[in-house]
Motif scaffolding. Sequence first.
Motif, short mmCIF file in Angstrom:
data_model
loop_
_atom_site.label_atom_id
_atom_site.label_comp_id
_atom_site.label_asym_id
_atom_site.label_seq_id
_atom_site.Cartn_x
_atom_site.Cartn_y
_atom_site.Cartn_z
N SER A 1 0.82 -1.21 0.00
CA SER A 1 0.00 0.00 0.00
C SER A 1 0.86 1.26 0.00
O SER A 1 0.51 2.26 -0.63
N ASP A 2 1.99 1.22 0.71
CA ASP A 2 2.90 2.37 0.70
C ASP A 2 3.46 2.62 -0.69
O ASP A 2 3.61 3.77 -1.13
N GLU A 3 3.80 1.54 -1.39
CA GLU A 3 4.41 1.67 -2.72
C GLU A 3 3.41 2.07 -3.80
O GLU A 3 3.77 2.75 -4.75
N THR A 4 2.17 1.63 -3.64
CA THR A 4 1.17 1.85 -4.70
C THR A 4 0.13 2.92 -4.37
O THR A 4 -0.48 3.50 -5.26
N GLY A 5 -0.08 3.16 -3.08
CA GLY A 5 -1.12 4.10 -2.66
C GLY A 5 -2.49 3.47 -2.62
O GLY A 5 -3.46 4.10 -2.17
N GLU A 6 -2.62 2.22 -3.07
CA GLU A 6 -3.91 1.53 -3.11
C GLU A 6 -4.04 0.55 -1.95
O GLU A 6 -3.06 0.22 -1.27
N SER A 7 -5.24 0.05 -1.73
CA SER A 7 -5.49 -0.89 -0.64
C SER A 7 -5.01 -2.29 -1.00
O SER A 7 -5.10 -2.72 -2.15
N LYS A 19 -6.01 -6.48 5.96
CA LYS A 19 -5.95 -5.44 4.92
C LYS A 19 -5.05 -4.31 5.36
O LYS A 19 -4.73 -4.16 6.55
N CYS A 20 -4.64 -3.51 4.40
CA CYS A 20 -3.97 -2.24 4.66
C CYS A 20 -4.61 -1.24 3.70
O CYS A 20 -4.51 -1.40 2.47
N VAL A 21 -5.31 -0.26 4.24
CA VAL A 21 -6.08 0.67 3.41
C VAL A 21 -5.16 1.67 2.72
O VAL A 21 -4.22 2.20 3.33
N LEU A 68 -4.60 6.96 -1.21
CA LEU A 68 -5.13 7.81 -2.28
C LEU A 68 -6.64 7.99 -2.14
O LEU A 68 -7.31 7.25 -1.42
N TRP A 69 -7.15 8.98 -2.85
CA TRP A 69 -8.59 9.22 -2.81
C TRP A 69 -9.32 8.07 -3.51
O TRP A 69 -8.76 7.33 -4.29
N LEU A 70 -10.63 7.92 -3.21
CA LEU A 70 -11.44 6.83 -3.75
C LEU A 70 -10.80 5.48 -3.48
O LEU A 70 -10.66 4.65 -4.37
N LYS A 71 -10.39 5.28 -2.25
CA LYS A 71 -9.73 4.02 -1.89
C LYS A 71 -10.74 2.90 -1.72
O LYS A 71 -11.92 3.12 -1.45
N MET A 72 -10.27 1.67 -1.91
CA MET A 72 -11.11 0.49 -1.71
C MET A 72 -10.91 -0.01 -0.29
O MET A 72 -9.78 -0.19 0.16
N ASP A 73 -12.00 -0.24 0.45
CA ASP A 73 -11.91 -0.66 1.84
C ASP A 73 -12.94 -1.74 2.11
O ASP A 73 -14.09 -1.46 2.44
N ILE A 74 -12.54 -2.99 1.95
CA ILE A 74 -13.43 -4.12 2.19
C ILE A 74 -13.41 -4.49 3.67
O ILE A 74 -12.35 -4.56 4.29
N PRO A 127 -1.88 -23.72 -2.59
CA PRO A 127 -2.20 -22.33 -2.27
C PRO A 127 -2.66 -22.17 -0.82
O PRO A 127 -3.63 -22.79 -0.41
N VAL A 128 -1.93 -21.37 -0.07
CA VAL A 128 -2.26 -21.12 1.33
C VAL A 128 -3.20 -19.93 1.46
O VAL A 128 -4.10 -19.91 2.30
N ALA A 129 -3.00 -18.94 0.60
CA ALA A 129 -3.78 -17.70 0.63
C ALA A 129 -3.46 -16.93 -0.64
O ALA A 129 -2.80 -17.45 -1.55
N ALA A 130 -3.94 -15.69 -0.70
CA ALA A 130 -3.60 -14.81 -1.82
C ALA A 130 -3.57 -13.38 -1.30
O ALA A 130 -4.25 -13.04 -0.34
N ILE A 131 -2.75 -12.54 -1.93
CA ILE A 131 -2.70 -11.13 -1.59
C ILE A 131 -3.07 -10.32 -2.83
O ILE A 131 -2.88 -10.78 -3.96
N SER A 132 -3.61 -9.14 -2.60
CA SER A 132 -4.09 -8.34 -3.73
C SER A 132 -3.85 -6.86 -3.53
O SER A 132 -3.58 -6.39 -2.42
N SER A 133 -3.96 -6.14 -4.62
CA SER A 133 -3.92 -4.68 -4.62
C SER A 133 -5.13 -4.23 -5.41
O SER A 133 -5.36 -4.71 -6.53
N SER A 134 -5.92 -3.32 -4.83
CA SER A 134 -7.20 -2.96 -5.43
C SER A 134 -7.43 -1.45 -5.41
O SER A 134 -7.01 -0.76 -4.48
N GLY A 135 -8.16 -0.97 -6.43
CA GLY A 135 -8.49 0.45 -6.47
C GLY A 135 -9.31 0.80 -7.70
O GLY A 135 -9.74 -0.09 -8.45
#
Length: 262
Positions: free
Chosen positions: A106-112, A129-131, A134-140, A226-234
């Motif tokens: 999130s620090d590198e991309t600005g997205e959640s 999660k890590c929110v 940036l504006w209009l962020k995704m927060d599940i 597969p143990v889990a998955a990580i994502s970047s969203s926005g």
Amino acid sequence: MNNSSTNDTVSKNNDKYILHSVENALSILDLFFTYEELSPSDVTRYLGINRSTAFRFLVTLERSGYISKTPGAKYRLSAKVSTLGQIAHNRMELISLIHPCLCRISDETGESSHLVIMDTPTHVTFIDKCVGTLWLKMDIMLGYTQYAHITATGKAILAHESDQFINQYIRSAEFEPQTPNSIKDVKELLHLLSQIKEQGYSCDSEEAEIGLTCYAVPLLSISGRPVAAISSSGPTTRMIANKEKHLQALRSAAEQIQKGLQ
């Protein structure tokens, strides 16, 4: 209003949502922290409820698999409780390991960024999660569940599951489109899973909600499971414009995390 008054008000407001039958059942489970075995009469004595009610609670908990009946007509905790405890412990360990990496993404991309596990044979659950900043962020909301094929993280996990697991998923999942871009049938899903496994990442291209795009990579054990998955969203426009940046951050994080999983 002082903090004490505020807390009292919140407590009173919450009381109206309490299901007392559930509260009593949980109180019985709490007794097993102290006592290895309990009879209906024991529960009556310790909780102050009548014996027939205590018996019904114990039978219900037994049928649900949380306790088992002994030859002496008493009850004790079942292995299911131990399994739940182990699951909770493993999740906490997983979150502890991965959360710093989510924050770095999130620090590198600005997205959640999100951490997701396959919680049932058909659904994934967002457990950390890590929110974004940036504006209009995704927060599940944590604890949110969804069919795996509707999310990028779910597809990243499915792509690395066994054929048997995927066949079971196909028989159980419902393919009801959330948007015009959603996966519509089994044939489309299987084609995408093959593509995802080959390229190493998955994408939710406004399949769950118009205007939102997500990239995800799986976290694999040393055996390749597969143990889990990580994502970047926005927002879609930003995500597409910075796709390579997101994929680089996700892959770097996954590489570091997988070292800790081995």
